[in-house]
Design an enzyme around this catalytic site. Structure first.
Site, PDB file in Angstrom:
ATOM      1  N   ARG A   1       0.821  -1.211   0.000  1.00 25.15           N
ATOM      2  CA  ARG A   1       0.000   0.000   0.000  1.00 25.15           C
ATOM      3  C   ARG A   1       0.858   1.265   0.000  1.00 25.15           C
ATOM      4  O   ARG A   1       1.913   1.297   0.615  1.00 25.15           O
ATOM      5  CB  ARG A   1      -0.934  -0.001   1.214  1.00 25.15           C
TER       6      ARG A   1
ATOM      7  N   HIS B   1      -0.581  -2.538  -4.659  1.00 23.17           N
ATOM      8  CA  HIS B   1      -0.020  -3.513  -5.603  1.00 23.17           C
ATOM      9  C   HIS B   1       0.003  -3.029  -7.055  1.00 23.17           C
ATOM     10  O   HIS B   1      -0.277  -3.804  -7.983  1.00 23.17           O
ATOM     11  CB  HIS B   1      -0.785  -4.828  -5.504  1.00 23.17           C
TER      12      HIS B   1
ATOM     13  N   HIS C   1       3.048 -12.765  -5.464  1.00 21.87           N
ATOM     14  CA  HIS C   1       1.972 -12.844  -4.467  1.00 21.87           C
ATOM     15  C   HIS C   1       1.347 -14.243  -4.403  1.00 21.87           C
ATOM     16  O   HIS C   1       0.130 -14.393  -4.275  1.00 21.87           O
ATOM     17  CB  HIS C   1       0.897 -11.806  -4.792  1.00 21.87           C
ATOM     18  N   THR C   2       2.173 -15.271  -4.462  1.00 23.43           N
ATOM     19  CA  THR C   2       1.658 -16.636  -4.367  1.00 23.43           C
ATOM     20  C   THR C   2       1.142 -16.937  -2.965  1.00 23.43           C
ATOM     21  O   THR C   2       1.747 -16.566  -1.967  1.00 23.43           O
ATOM     22  CB  THR C   2       2.754 -17.647  -4.758  1.00 23.43           C
ATOM     23  N   TYR C   3       0.006 -17.637  -2.910  1.00 25.64           N
ATOM     24  CA  TYR C   3      -0.566 -18.154  -1.664  1.00 25.64           C
ATOM     25  C   TYR C   3      -0.173 -19.627  -1.558  1.00 25.64           C
ATOM     26  O   TYR C   3      -0.603 -20.456  -2.356  1.00 25.64           O
ATOM     27  CB  TYR C   3      -2.092 -18.073  -1.683  1.00 25.64           C
TER      28      TYR C   3
ATOM     29  N   ASP D   1      -0.909  -9.608   8.499  1.00 24.16           N
ATOM     30  CA  ASP D   1      -0.823  -8.931   7.204  1.00 24.16           C
ATOM     31  C   ASP D   1       0.283  -7.893   7.336  1.00 24.16           C
ATOM     32  O   ASP D   1       0.095  -6.722   7.005  1.00 24.16           O
ATOM     33  CB  ASP D   1      -2.154  -8.277   6.833  1.00 24.16           C
TER      34      ASP D   1
ATOM     35  N   GLU E   1       5.636 -12.537   0.915  1.00 26.45           N
ATOM     36  CA  GLU E   1       5.972 -11.611  -0.160  1.00 26.45           C
ATOM     37  C   GLU E   1       7.301 -10.919   0.146  1.00 26.45           C
ATOM     38  O   GLU E   1       7.353  -9.977   0.927  1.00 26.45           O
ATOM     39  CB  GLU E   1       4.854 -10.578  -0.323  1.00 26.45           C
TER      40      GLU E   1
END
Length: 348
Positions: A80, A105, A179-181, A252, A313
């Site tokens: 952000r 992003h 940004h892989t989960y 987060d 990340e």
């Protein structure tokens, strides 16, 4: 080792291609040229079963409608930026407001929502995809024509490497990540609350109500943010710490890494035996435990829900443009931006 390619979909009349890297151990990484999105990573559990360990979709329409950046490269600036603006050399740049009046992003049409040019290369000991994209001056509000290259490389040691390189014809800002989960249970059999995470980090960033850094670096000592000896992700969900609650009962948060390129991030799932060690050249990692992953859609047959994936990340610090004490994301004209992160999979 080999590389397969097939048509995945079309985007605005252009074909979208899926590329699959396969090593001699049977590990597979599939990515599409739209957003450099990693759609699947197949690795073995302790019994040798090959299963997918990332969240993704089989159709582009699902990415349009439901994806919270699943598997994508995000930029030109990850994270952000407060009020969607920053000042550089006396000039104020207004970015796209795509997150409650802030910039997130890379904006509405960031790196995750464009088709990249691709070239595949096969070497003796590795195979790779090279993605390139020209982000034009003024795109999403950013200055400078930025030539970006992202390389996905797989070797026979089950190491998957992501390398980034960028050059601009004007002073600009760059902070790119993937940004892989991840979910090491395999094929989303379980959520990630019982995954164990180790982070070599003694400080994390305090966030405000809009999840933007306040500028304060907090000590992890005696808090649920201390992952130095390893802890379960569920500790954040169950925590009464104000920062865990603020993030939606979880994490987060950006963590400043105490070390680089020395097994500084380690994720482990006891049930499957799968282990992921991440080493990076970046100063920080943003830990997101999908506390705000919305319900109401399906991920390859599994209902979406909170805590279904974990993002790690590797990047510079979010909103660094508004906090001069943070590591800088400013890139001078003709300076070369470089970054590298290696993901090493194993099982025991």
């Amino acid at each position: 080792m080999r590389i397969l390619d097939e048509k995945f979909a079309e985007h605005n009349g252009q074909p979208v291609t899926a590329y699959t890297l396969i090593n001699d151990q049977g590990m597979e990484v599939t990515a599409i040229d739209y957003g450099c999105i990693i759609t699947k990573i197949l690795v073995p559990d302790r019994e040798g079963r090959m299963e997918n360990v990332v969240l993704g979709f089989d159709t582009l329409e699902d990415y349009y409608q439901h994806s919270p950046y699943f598997g994508a490269v995000v930029g030109r600036h990850a994270g952000r930026i407060a009020n969607a603006e920053f000042t550089l050399d006396g000039n104020t740049y207004q970015l796209e407001k795509n997150n409650n009046g802030n910039h997130l992003h890379g904006g509405l049409q960031g790196f995750d929502k464009v088709i990249w040019d691709t070239e595949v290369k096969e070497e003796t000991d590795s195979i790779r995809i090279e993605f390139t994209y020209l982000a034009r001056d003024g795109e999403e509000g950013y200055p400078g024509n930025l030539h970006m290259k992202v390389v996905y490389e797989l070797n026979n040691q089950n190491e998957f490497k992501i390398s980034y390189e960028g050059v601009s014809d004007k002073k600009t800002v760059v902070n790119v990540t993937n940004h892989t989960y991840f979910n090491l249970s395999g094929d989303l059999k379980e959520d990630i609350l019982h995954h164990t995470l180790m982070l070599k980090s003694s400080r994390f960033l305090e966030l405000d109500e809009e999840l933007i850094p306040t500028g304060e670096l907090l000590s992890v000592d005696s808090t649920p943010f201390d992952f130095r000896s390893g802890r379960k992700i569920k500790d954040g969900k169950e925590s009464a710490h104000p920062q865990n609650i603020l993030a939606g009962n979880g994490y987060d948060h950006p963590f400043l890494l105490d070390e680089q390129q020395n097994k500084e991030i380690h994720l482990f799932d006891e049930e499957s035996g799968r282990s992921l060690v991440i080493e990076t050249s970046e100063p920080a990692v943003v830990l997101y435990t999908s506390n705000q992953l919305e319900a109401g859609f399906s991920i390859r047959g599994t209902a979406s829900r909170e805590y279904l994936g974990i993002c790690l990340e590797t990047q510079g610090l979010p909103d660094s443009l508004n906090h001069p004490q943070f590591p800088s994301a400013i890139l001078d004209k003709d300076e070369v931006y470089t970054s590298q992160t290696v993901y090493k999979f194993s099982s025991k």
